[in-house]
Every structure is written in structure tokens, then in C-alpha cells.
Design a protein around this motif. Structure first.
Motif, mmCIF file in Angstrom:
data_model
loop_
_atom_site.group_PDB
_atom_site.id
_atom_site.type_symbol
_atom_site.label_atom_id
_atom_site.label_comp_id
_atom_site.label_asym_id
_atom_site.label_seq_id
_atom_site.Cartn_x
_atom_site.Cartn_y
_atom_site.Cartn_z
ATOM 1 N N GLU A 168 18.357 -7.739 11.044
ATOM 2 C CA GLU A 168 19.306 -6.835 12.023
ATOM 3 C C GLU A 168 17.970 -5.221 11.907
ATOM 4 O OE1 GLU A 168 22.128 -3.943 11.042
ATOM 5 O OE2 GLU A 168 23.105 -6.058 10.592
ATOM 6 N N PHE A 169 16.850 -5.627 10.712
ATOM 7 C CA PHE A 169 16.044 -4.554 10.741
ATOM 8 C C PHE A 169 14.191 -5.100 11.077
ATOM 9 C CE2 PHE A 169 19.977 -3.349 8.065
ATOM 10 C CZ PHE A 169 20.140 -1.427 8.893
ATOM 11 N N PRO A 170 14.059 -4.023 11.112
ATOM 12 C CA PRO A 170 12.695 -4.045 10.890
ATOM 13 C C PRO A 170 11.528 -4.574 9.413
ATOM 14 C CG PRO A 170 12.717 -1.986 11.813
ATOM 15 C CD PRO A 170 14.410 -2.781 11.892
ATOM 16 N N TYR A 171 10.845 -5.212 9.540
ATOM 17 C CA TYR A 171 10.356 -4.966 8.304
ATOM 18 C C TYR A 171 8.760 -4.788 8.165
ATOM 19 C CZ TYR A 171 8.668 -5.797 3.132
ATOM 20 O OH TYR A 171 8.817 -6.882 2.266
ATOM 21 N N HIS A 209 -0.823 -3.147 9.280
ATOM 22 C CA HIS A 209 0.694 -2.692 9.360
ATOM 23 C C HIS A 209 0.862 -3.687 9.851
ATOM 24 C CE1 HIS A 209 -0.213 1.706 8.513
ATOM 25 N NE2 HIS A 209 0.901 1.708 7.098
ATOM 26 N N LEU A 210 2.403 -4.257 9.497
ATOM 27 C CA LEU A 210 2.305 -5.873 9.845
ATOM 28 C C LEU A 210 3.874 -5.183 10.045
ATOM 29 C CD1 LEU A 210 2.062 -8.886 11.068
ATOM 30 C CD2 LEU A 210 2.269 -9.808 8.796
ATOM 31 N N GLY A 211 4.432 -5.147 11.511
ATOM 32 C CA GLY A 211 6.102 -5.356 11.372
ATOM 33 C C GLY A 211 6.701 -6.918 12.099
ATOM 34 N N MET A 212 7.402 -6.902 11.210
ATOM 35 C CA MET A 212 8.276 -8.285 11.050
ATOM 36 C C MET A 212 10.325 -8.029 11.323
ATOM 37 S SD MET A 212 6.750 -10.355 8.004
ATOM 38 C CE MET A 212 6.695 -8.970 7.101
ATOM 39 N N PHE A 213 10.618 -9.283 12.195
ATOM 40 C CA PHE A 213 11.708 -9.246 11.754
ATOM 41 C C PHE A 213 12.411 -9.402 10.059
ATOM 42 C CE2 PHE A 213 11.002 -9.687 15.852
ATOM 43 C CZ PHE A 213 11.717 -9.228 16.960
ATOM 44 N N HIS A 238 -3.531 -12.559 3.976
ATOM 45 C CA HIS A 238 -3.532 -13.465 3.117
ATOM 46 C C HIS A 238 -1.862 -12.404 1.752
ATOM 47 C CE1 HIS A 238 -5.700 -10.244 0.381
ATOM 48 N NE2 HIS A 238 -5.329 -11.656 -0.906
ATOM 49 N N CYS A 239 -1.739 -13.976 0.936
ATOM 50 C CA CYS A 239 -0.249 -13.672 0.390
ATOM 51 C C CYS A 239 0.133 -14.222 -1.054
ATOM 52 C CB CYS A 239 1.039 -12.792 1.550
ATOM 53 S SG CYS A 239 1.567 -14.326 2.270
ATOM 54 N N ALA A 240 1.329 -13.929 -1.438
ATOM 55 C CA ALA A 240 1.247 -15.060 -2.657
ATOM 56 C C ALA A 240 1.984 -16.024 -2.082
ATOM 57 C CB ALA A 240 2.265 -13.700 -3.664
ATOM 58 N N LYS A 241 2.547 -16.870 -2.898
ATOM 59 C CA LYS A 241 3.297 -18.004 -2.279
ATOM 60 C C LYS A 241 4.230 -18.269 -2.191
ATOM 61 C CE LYS A 241 0.686 -22.374 -2.572
ATOM 62 N NZ LYS A 241 -0.311 -23.038 -2.483
ATOM 63 N N GLU A 242 4.831 -16.861 -3.010
ATOM 64 C CA GLU A 242 6.216 -16.713 -2.407
ATOM 65 C C GLU A 242 6.685 -15.511 -1.732
ATOM 66 O OE1 GLU A 242 8.394 -16.428 -6.859
ATOM 67 O OE2 GLU A 242 8.314 -18.583 -5.592
ATOM 68 N N GLY A 243 7.758 -14.809 -1.662
ATOM 69 C CA GLY A 243 8.006 -13.733 -0.903
ATOM 70 C C GLY A 243 9.039 -13.584 0.079
ATOM 71 N N HIS A 244 9.234 -12.256 0.155
ATOM 72 C CA HIS A 244 9.807 -11.256 0.996
ATOM 73 C C HIS A 244 9.227 -11.456 2.653
ATOM 74 C CE1 HIS A 244 13.662 -9.782 2.614
ATOM 75 N NE2 HIS A 244 12.654 -8.735 3.774
ATOM 76 N N LYS A 245 8.115 -11.216 2.718
ATOM 77 C CA LYS A 245 7.132 -11.386 4.011
ATOM 78 C C LYS A 245 7.806 -12.782 3.659
ATOM 79 C CE LYS A 245 2.960 -11.173 3.506
ATOM 80 N NZ LYS A 245 2.963 -9.772 2.031
ATOM 81 N N LEU A 246 7.228 -13.826 3.719
ATOM 82 C CA LEU A 246 7.041 -14.770 3.960
ATOM 83 C C LEU A 246 8.298 -15.835 4.492
ATOM 84 C CD1 LEU A 246 4.939 -16.612 1.239
ATOM 85 C CD2 LEU A 246 4.356 -15.890 3.708
ATOM 86 N N GLU A 247 9.818 -15.431 4.045
ATOM 87 C CA GLU A 247 10.847 -15.941 4.002
ATOM 88 C C GLU A 247 11.210 -15.129 5.810
ATOM 89 O OE1 GLU A 247 12.846 -17.536 2.752
ATOM 90 O OE2 GLU A 247 11.156 -17.767 1.131
ATOM 91 N N CYS A 248 10.579 -13.855 5.402
ATOM 92 C CA CYS A 248 11.120 -13.326 6.812
ATOM 93 C C CYS A 248 9.873 -14.237 8.217
ATOM 94 C CB CYS A 248 10.384 -11.562 7.327
ATOM 95 S SG CYS A 248 10.893 -10.752 6.559
ATOM 96 N N LEU A 249 8.675 -14.380 8.365
ATOM 97 C CA LEU A 249 7.951 -15.311 9.138
ATOM 98 C C LEU A 249 8.464 -16.150 8.885
ATOM 99 C CD1 LEU A 249 4.353 -14.065 7.947
ATOM 100 C CD2 LEU A 249 5.829 -13.215 10.017
ATOM 101 N N LYS A 250 8.799 -17.013 8.571
ATOM 102 C CA LYS A 250 9.803 -18.570 8.223
ATOM 103 C C LYS A 250 10.882 -18.463 9.335
ATOM 104 C CE LYS A 250 7.825 -20.553 4.006
ATOM 105 N NZ LYS A 250 8.357 -20.722 2.570
#
Length: 156
Positions: free
Chosen positions: A32-35, A25-29, A55-67
Motif C-alpha cells: 500500500e506504499f510507494p517505494y 528515481h525509480l518508483g514501484m509499488f 542493474h541490481c543484485a540478484k535478490e532484494g526488496h526492489k526485485l520483490e516489488c517488481l515481481k
């Protein structure tokens, strides 16, 4: 760790826990909420230094959070089973878990991506797989450099 009697410090036992689980389980910011997302992973443990690859898709919410914020939290668990009792307060669970704090980065170098994907496939399948540039180019690969980790076991 509050329950020192459950703490696991033996690096070989911790690696065995990580090696035998199938997902994290990967937790990100996310503002104001955890994801938190479940992901298959690969890992390397070299001289006590732990690195995960997902690995993940080339776009998506996870990537936005990590950026927006590279700080992540990893949770891995295995072996959960219910401990029954004659009264509700005595119920419990047997399990083992590893929790990690780290920094995530998207791997840009194609050769490093190929290597990371090969590690991921070896961990997930137990088999060696050749990953070529075309395969690696189809996905994003995230490297998680673990800065600290703890592990515990709750076993009867």
C-alpha cells in the motif's frame, strides 16, 4: 501538464536531458506504499521509443516489488539551482525534469543482459565497455519499457 509554458516536447531536448543526468528515481509499488530508489541507468531512444536499463543484485526488496507489480514510474532531473527573492513566496528553483510511466521486466537472456549493461556503461562513463557472460551473470538487469513520458523546464 498544468504549466504548458514549461512543457518540453522536442524529442532531441528530452533526450539531451536524459543523456546528461546521472541517475533516476525509480518508483514501484510496495503493497500500500510507494517505494522509490535512486539508480544509475542506461537508455536507448529509438524512433521516439524510450527504454531504460538498470542493474541490481540478484535478490532484494526492489526485485520483490517488481515481481509483484511491473508498473513503474521514472523521474529524472538535472540542473537544480535556487532562485532567490526578497519575499518567501517569490523563491523558486531552476531545473529540468523527465517523468515516465512504464513496465519493468527482468532480462533473462544473457546476450540481452550483456547488451543492456554495455548501454548502461556507455551512458554512465561515455566509454565503450565489453561485457561478457560472466559479468552479466553476476547481476540482474531490469529493462523498463516506457509507455509515456513528459518533460518540463523551469528556467528563468
Amino acid at each position: 501538464m498544468r504549466r504548458k509554458d514549461r512543457e518540453i516536447t522536442d524529442i532531441d531536448k528530452i533526450e539531451a536531458m536524459i543523456a546528461s543526468a546521472r541517475y533516476m528515481h525509480l518508483g514501484m509499488f510496495d503493497g500500500e506504499f510507494p517505494y522509490i530508489v535512486p539508480l544509475h541507468y542506461g537508455y536507448q531512444m529509438e524512433k521516439g521509443k524510450l527504454t531504460f536499463y538498470v542493474h541490481c543484485a540478484k535478490e532484494g526488496h526492489k526485485l520483490e516489488c517488481l515481481k509483484e507489480n511491473r508498473n513503474v514510474f521514472v523521474e529524472i532531473d538535472r540542473g537544480e539551482s535556487l532562485i532567490t527573492a526578497d519575499i518567501p513566496c517569490k523563491y523558486g528553483a531552476e531545473y529540468e525534469s523527465v517523468m515516465c510511466r512504464g513496465k519493468a521486466m527482468i532480462i533473462e537472456d544473457i546476450k540481452e543482459k550483456c547488451k543492456a549493461l554495455a548501454v548502461l556503461m556507455k551512458v554512465q562513463t561515455g566509454e565503450e565497455h565489453e561485457i561478457d557472460d560472466k559479468m552479466a551473470s553476476a547481476v540482474n538487469v531490469v529493462k523498463i519499457d516506457v509507455e509515456s513520458y513528459t518533460a518540463k523546464a523551469c528556467i528563468r
